[in-house]
Design an enzyme around this catalytic site. Structure first.
Site, PDB file in Angstrom:
ATOM      1  N   ASN A 135      -0.128  -8.228 -11.839  1.00  0.00           N
ATOM      2  CA  ASN A 135      -0.705  -6.776 -11.732  1.00  0.00           C
ATOM      3  C   ASN A 135      -1.719  -6.369 -12.722  1.00  0.00           C
ATOM      4  O   ASN A 135      -1.499  -6.592 -14.069  1.00  0.00           O
ATOM      5  CB  ASN A 135       0.392  -5.637 -11.600  1.00  0.00           C
ATOM      6  CG  ASN A 135       1.590  -5.800 -12.516  1.00  0.00           C
ATOM      7  OD1 ASN A 135       1.811  -6.872 -13.250  1.00  0.00           O
ATOM      8  ND2 ASN A 135       2.027  -4.622 -12.908  1.00  0.00           N
TER       9      ASN A 135
ATOM     10  N   GLU B 224      -3.333  -2.632 -14.177  1.00  0.00           N
ATOM     11  CA  GLU B 224      -3.346  -1.172 -14.016  1.00  0.00           C
ATOM     12  C   GLU B 224      -4.384  -0.621 -14.446  1.00  0.00           C
ATOM     13  O   GLU B 224      -5.366  -1.043 -15.219  1.00  0.00           O
ATOM     14  CB  GLU B 224      -1.858  -0.630 -14.603  1.00  0.00           C
ATOM     15  CG  GLU B 224      -0.683  -1.335 -13.901  1.00  0.00           C
ATOM     16  CD  GLU B 224       0.495  -0.679 -14.504  1.00  0.00           C
ATOM     17  OE1 GLU B 224       0.318  -0.105 -15.649  1.00  0.00           O
ATOM     18  OE2 GLU B 224       1.761  -0.947 -13.857  1.00  0.00           O
TER      19      GLU B 224
ATOM     20  N   CYS C  33      -1.937  -4.682  -7.308  1.00  0.00           N
ATOM     21  CA  CYS C  33      -0.501  -5.414  -7.495  1.00  0.00           C
ATOM     22  C   CYS C  33      -0.890  -7.115  -7.566  1.00  0.00           C
ATOM     23  O   CYS C  33      -2.163  -7.555  -7.234  1.00  0.00           O
ATOM     24  CB  CYS C  33       0.219  -5.359  -6.243  1.00  0.00           C
ATOM     25  SG  CYS C  33       0.746  -3.602  -5.941  1.00  0.00           S
TER      26      CYS C  33
ATOM     27  N   GLU D 108       0.059  -9.538  -6.143  1.00  0.00           N
ATOM     28  CA  GLU D 108      -0.113 -10.165  -5.002  1.00  0.00           C
ATOM     29  C   GLU D 108      -1.568 -10.268  -4.392  1.00  0.00           C
ATOM     30  O   GLU D 108      -2.043 -11.253  -4.154  1.00  0.00           O
ATOM     31  CB  GLU D 108       0.832  -9.702  -3.961  1.00  0.00           C
ATOM     32  CG  GLU D 108       2.285  -9.941  -4.199  1.00  0.00           C
ATOM     33  CD  GLU D 108       2.917  -8.865  -4.630  1.00  0.00           C
ATOM     34  OE1 GLU D 108       2.304  -7.879  -5.769  1.00  0.00           O
ATOM     35  OE2 GLU D 108       4.406  -8.381  -4.457  1.00  0.00           O
TER      36      GLU D 108
ATOM     37  N   CYS E  55       4.896  -4.716  -2.259  1.00  0.00           N
ATOM     38  CA  CYS E  55       4.978  -3.399  -1.658  1.00  0.00           C
ATOM     39  C   CYS E  55       4.442  -3.245  -0.318  1.00  0.00           C
ATOM     40  O   CYS E  55       3.987  -4.363   0.371  1.00  0.00           O
ATOM     41  CB  CYS E  55       4.151  -2.508  -2.676  1.00  0.00           C
ATOM     42  SG  CYS E  55       2.326  -2.674  -2.291  1.00  0.00           S
TER      43      CYS E  55
ATOM     44  N   CYS F  23       0.667  -4.555   0.083  1.00  0.00           N
ATOM     45  CA  CYS F  23       0.565  -6.162  -0.169  1.00  0.00           C
ATOM     46  C   CYS F  23       0.917  -6.626   0.933  1.00  0.00           C
ATOM     47  O   CYS F  23       0.515  -7.944   1.573  1.00  0.00           O
ATOM     48  CB  CYS F  23       1.288  -6.715  -1.488  1.00  0.00           C
ATOM     49  SG  CYS F  23       0.376  -6.099  -2.954  1.00  0.00           S
TER      50      CYS F  23
HETATM   51  N1  THU Z   1       3.579  -4.150  -8.482  1.00  0.00           N
HETATM   52  C1  THU Z   1       3.127  -5.284  -7.949  1.00  0.00           C
HETATM   53  O1  THU Z   1       2.141  -5.977  -8.700  1.00  0.00           O
HETATM   54  N2  THU Z   1       3.717  -5.937  -6.781  1.00  0.00           N
HETATM   55  C2  THU Z   1       4.789  -5.550  -6.441  1.00  0.00           C
HETATM   56  O2  THU Z   1       5.253  -6.149  -5.355  1.00  0.00           O
HETATM   57  C3  THU Z   1       5.174  -4.257  -6.349  1.00  0.00           C
HETATM   58  C4  THU Z   1       4.319  -3.355  -7.602  1.00  0.00           C
HETATM   59  C5  THU Z   1       3.090  -3.489  -9.670  1.00  0.00           C
HETATM   60  C6  THU Z   1       1.987  -2.446  -9.377  1.00  0.00           C
HETATM   61  C7  THU Z   1       2.029  -1.596 -10.707  1.00  0.00           C
HETATM   62  O3  THU Z   1       1.548  -2.121 -11.669  1.00  0.00           O
HETATM   63  C8  THU Z   1       3.496  -1.727 -11.141  1.00  0.00           C
HETATM   64  O4  THU Z   1       4.010  -2.948 -10.175  1.00  0.00           O
HETATM   65  C9  THU Z   1       4.717  -0.756 -10.917  1.00  0.00           C
HETATM   66  O5  THU Z   1       4.603  -0.412  -9.504  1.00  0.00           O
END
Ligand code: THU
Length: 132
Positions: free
Chosen positions: A44, A46, A55, A57, A88, A91
């Site tokens: 991920n 940000e 994310c 994925e 999520c 994704c």
């Molecule tokens: N996140 C992912 O990378 N994948 C997931 O399946 C769930 C959430 C990340 C997004 C954000 O950077 C952090 O987790 C918190 O939501």
């Protein structure tokens, strides 16, 4: 568990260490296997403008698709949670778009894992077949 699944989890664990998550502190790694056995990974990433976060994925999928890959057989997601972290909603839609009904492996750092299908995660998915 088969060695190919273990290998995918290991790749997701490794890329997770490179997650850029200074805001949530929630690091995620994903690894995607192509039909030919190649692995693409993503973590991920940000942003200070929170909504721009991508994310793990989707990073893995964008990397693979931008390298010309079109067919995928499975994806693994690793996070440091007791209850295994699933992809999520956004994704799930994107995994469905590019991978269809593949097995999705959830795993944590303690060595727990579970395999579920995309159809279980996203029943009655909207996709290209409705656009005809
Ligand atoms: N996140 C992912 O990378 N994948 C997931 O399946 C769930 C959430 C990340 C997004 C954000 O950077 C952090 O987790 C918190 O939501």
């Amino acid at each position: 568990m088969e060695n190919t699944k273990k290998e995918l989890i290991e790749a997701a664990r490794e890329v997770r260490t490179r997650a850029y998550a200074p805001y949530s502190k929630f690091k995620v790694g994903a690894a995607l296997r192509t039909k030919n056995g190649k692995i693409y990974t993503g973590c991920n990433v940000e942003s200070a403008s929170y909504g721009l976060t991508v994310c793990a994925e989707r990073v893995a999928i964008w990397k693979a698709v931008s390298e010309g890959e079109k067919e995928f057989t499975e994806i693994a997601v690793v996070a440091d949670t007791q209850e295994l972290t699933p992809p999520c909603g956004v994704c799930r839609q994107i995994i469905w778009e590019f991978c269809g009904d593949v097995p999705v492996i959830f795993a944590n750092l303690k060595g727990n894992s579970e395999v579920v299908t995309m159809k279980e995660l996203l029943p009655r998915a909207f996709d290209t077949k409705f656009l005809k």
